[in-house]
Design a protein around this motif. Structure first.
Motif, short mmCIF file in Angstrom:
data_model
loop_
_atom_site.label_atom_id
_atom_site.label_comp_id
_atom_site.label_asym_id
_atom_site.label_seq_id
_atom_site.Cartn_x
_atom_site.Cartn_y
_atom_site.Cartn_z
N ARG A 88 35.20 -24.23 -107.89
CA ARG A 88 36.39 -23.93 -108.70
C ARG A 88 36.96 -22.53 -108.46
N TRP A 89 36.12 -21.54 -108.24
CA TRP A 89 36.65 -20.18 -108.05
C TRP A 89 37.39 -20.05 -106.74
N LYS A 90 36.83 -20.63 -105.72
CA LYS A 90 37.50 -20.60 -104.41
C LYS A 90 38.85 -21.32 -104.52
N ALA A 95 40.64 -21.85 -107.25
CA ALA A 95 41.56 -21.08 -108.10
C ALA A 95 42.23 -19.95 -107.32
N ILE A 96 41.43 -19.25 -106.49
CA ILE A 96 41.99 -18.15 -105.71
C ILE A 96 43.02 -18.67 -104.71
#
Lengths: 318, 396
Positions: free
Chosen positions: B16-18, B20-21
């Motif tokens: 999810r963080w990758k 989102a970025i």
């Protein structure tokens, strides 16, 4: 643009300004120049009765003239309510007497383009009121520029004011110019006649001199060379013993045979004046709308009262 | 197909963080040029509209831009002054309606605009509450100014001193609020309107104090010298204009010579406007006449030139970002070699694996597009309030 302001005029700020600015504009070119031809009768407000009367005489039915000063109130000292000032704002023209008349004008929010100063260009004919000067702070000595304000008591001054009024009204209703010029000519002739009649009346005054109960007759005095002096007495009030003593002192210094009053003085005051050899005569200024008649009839009555003084034996006047 | 989308979705959700970025970076790249274009277009429209609605501006010789910005948007320093007789002179030409503007004072962050009743009709500013200006000492607030100052009819507002450290400067004056204007979405919303005479009193040109000629004012009299009365230090100047002390206010000198910042001239017709321009241009009258629309067009032309550079920079950043994102995906495939091998061993065809990877990219792009569209809609719908909120402190 100087360096100090440049940061404030950044294009980021401009974006905001632009974003925040979208006010629609009225048809701004639509000024008060509406005429009777549009089906709208221009409204003209005046600050005193002589101006309203002259505007009515010149304008006829081409304009609607209003004088919202309540009956019994001196227009010179009237302070209109804010709602009345808003009504003045809505007028197509506001006729000012000029010469500092109607002090409320100085503090009223009115459109400069609607104001018609009927004494404009007549500065050389204005009479100083001789007020007190004062000093405070770095501004040095100053007064508030007071000049005498009851200009219309000199009929020739009134003629000049009538011309200024006519020009303003013709501006409002140019299609009615011919009839307004005709009416102005008639009015000028009547005022010229009044001037002659007053000159004749005052020429027959006792030689001893003249007093004014209030400092409002400067233009009458200047026009007819009366060289009178003023006290500040109210018709409905007793001047008080100090006032009588001051008057007696004045009369010793320079005798007077007549005192002009704006209204009928108290009977006791009139009797005491007569006892001092001074005949009280009512000479109404006509600043407020008269109970009956108009400006000319009022001035006619004034003239008659002055003319009646001729019958008084000059020797008996003292 | 659903299984492909499901696997792609699960992969993105797990990382999810990758994700989102990536979505954020692509959203910004999509949204930025769009927003810039929208804001510039809207701003220029409104700047032009305000300027076009102001046919002619008359001021003292100096920067026309400064004259336009201060007179139209009440921004920056007040321009060098004219004298009030200019208003009468313009009226006397019979060519235009002349509306005076006296600027330079503030109440908190709100600009104080000294003017005449004609201004409200000219700008089309109806009252939302109360009444219009009638007497010196009164104020009518723009809608935003009323909110900012938390004042309405019946309340009072106090002008800000010019400088805290100048003890000899003009004193604050308490003004009575008599009306609040309806919101107009223009700089008028931010202003505090007063009569031009009130503006002069705020400037210290006019003042009020007890009548020194009055015997009751003896405590404030230093000496009486014939017809002149000299006041002493005890003479207190009024800080509030009320119906009771109004008569004690006065101006020293002829109001014709008093300062005003500018005059809005509203010609009777186009021809009158040209004639009026002709009267003031090329003369030594010490007066400058400008058409605000022309000035704002010049200014916007400059801004649009800057915009080209900004857009070029954005395009470069976008290219770099896209290249970086492509690199991220390629590196990601290399890092996921074991995962791809596993999918192949359990029976996934190479095309199926490629479809899953493609679906991941498509989902990221789709999410970015939706977000960019949402932000653009926000700017379009709520742009005024948004920019007002974001930029207000910087502007004032």
């Amino acid at each position: 643009m100087n360096r100090k302001t440049r940061p404030k005029v950044s294009w980021l700020a401009l974006l905001f300004i632009g974003t925040a600015s979208c006010g629609p504009s009225d048809d701004a070119a639509t000024t008060a120049e509406t005429t009777a031809a549009d089906g709208h009768v221009p409204t003209v407000y005046a600050v005193n009765y002589p101006l309203a009367w002259m505007a009515g005489r010149v304008g006829g039915d081409a304009v609607e003239v209003r004088l919202p000063v309540p009956d019994g109130v001196d227009p010179a000292h009237w302070q209109p309510a804010p709602e009345t000032i808003l009504a003045y704002q809505d007028a197509d023209r506001v006729l000012l007497n000029g010469a500092g008349y109607a002090g409320w004008i100085r503090f009223a929010s009115l459109s400069p383009g609607k104001l018609v100063d009927t004494s404009r260009g007549l500065d050389d004919r204005l009479v100083p009121a001789g007020g007190t000067t004062h000093s405070h702070g770095p501004g040095g000595e100053h007064d508030h520029g007071d000049v005498a304000s009851h200009t219309w008591l000199d009929p020739t001054f009134a003629i000049a004011q009538a011309r200024a009024i006519a020009n303003a009204l013709i501006d409002l209703a140019p299609d009615r110019k011919t009839e307004m010029v005709e009416r102005l000519n008639v009015l000028q002739a009547e005022l010229t006649g009044l001037d002659g009649a007053l000159a004749q009346a005052f020429s027959g005054l006792p030689a001893a001199g003249i007093l004014y109960s209030h400092p409002v007759y400067q233009y009458l005095d200047a026009r007819y060379g009366l060289a009178g002096r003023s006290v500040s007495w109210e018709p409905g009030q007793d001047p008080g013993e100090a006032g009588w003593q001051a008057l007696a002192q004045r009369l010793r210094e320079r005798p007077a045979a007549v005192m002009l009053w704006e209204g009928e003085p108290l009977a006791a005051t009139a009797d005491r004046l007569r006892g001092m050899g001074v005949e009280p005569v009512v000479f109404e200024t006509g600043a407020a709308r008269p109970a009956a008649g108009d400006y000319l009839t009022l001035m006619g009555h004034n003239r008659e009262r002055v003319a009646r003084l001729k019958l008084v034996d000059k020797g008996d006047a003292h | 197909m659903r299984d492909v989308l499901y696997l792609a979705w699960r992969y993105l959700a797990f990382n999810r963080w990758k994700t989102a970025i990536l979505v954020a970076a692509i959203t910004v790249i999509m949204f930025l040029p769009l927003a810039l274009e929208l804001v510039l277009e809207r701003s220029s429209e409104r700047l032009r509209a305000r300027a076009a609605a102001t046919p002619l501006l008359i001021g003292a010789p100096g920067s026309p831009l400064e004259l336009a910005l201060s007179s139209l948007y009440f921004s920056g320093e007040a321009p060098a002054g004219l004298v009030y007789s200019s208003v009468g002179e313009i009226h006397d030409t019979g060519l235009a309606l002349a509306i005076p503007l006296q600027l330079g004072h503030r109440i908190g962050a709100q600009p104080v605009v000294g003017t005449a009743p004609d201004y409200f009709g000219f700008r089309g500013l109806p009252l939302a509450d109360g009444r219009s200006l009638a007497i010196t000492g009164e104020a009518v607030l723009g809608a935003a100014a009323a909110t900012s100052l938390q004042a309405g009819p019946g309340d009072a507002v106090v002008t800000s001193p010019e400088t805290v450290f100048d003890v000899t400067g003009t004193y604050p004056i308490k003004l009575r609020v008599v009306g609040v204007l309806a919101p107009s979405g223009s700089p008028d919303d931010e202003a505090v309107f007063v009569d031009v005479r009130t503006a002069w009193i705020i400037s210290g040109i006019g003042h009020g104090h007890e009548d020194l000629a009055d015997p009751g004012a003896s405590g404030s009299v230093l000496k009486r010298d014939g017809q002149n009365v000299v006041g002493n230090a005890a003479l207190v100047q009024y800080r509030e204009i009320t119906p009771d002390n109004l008569a004690d206010f006065h101006f020293h000198g002829d109001t014709a010579g008093f300062p005003i910042s500018a005059v809005i001239a509203v010609p009777v017709d186009e021809k009158s406007g040209v004639l009026l321009e002709g009267r003031y241009q090329g003369t030594d009258s010490g007066v400058r006449i400008v058409r605000p629309a022309g000035i704002m067009d010049e200014l916007l032309a400059t801004i649009f030139t800057v915009r080209q550079y900004v857009l070029a920079a954005v395009a470069l950043v976008a290219a770099a970002t896209i290249a970086t994102i492509a690199l991220v995906f390629l590196l990601s495939i290399r890092l996921r070699r074991a995962e791809i091998l596993t999918m192949t061993r359990i029976g996934a065809a190479p095309g199926r694996v490629a479809a899953i990877l493609g679906a991941e990219i498509m989902l990221v792009l789709l999410a970015s597009s939706v977000l960019a569209a949402l932000l653009t809609w926000l700017v379009t719908t709520w742009g005024d309030e948004l920019f007002r909120w974001v930029l207000l402190s910087g502007y004032q």
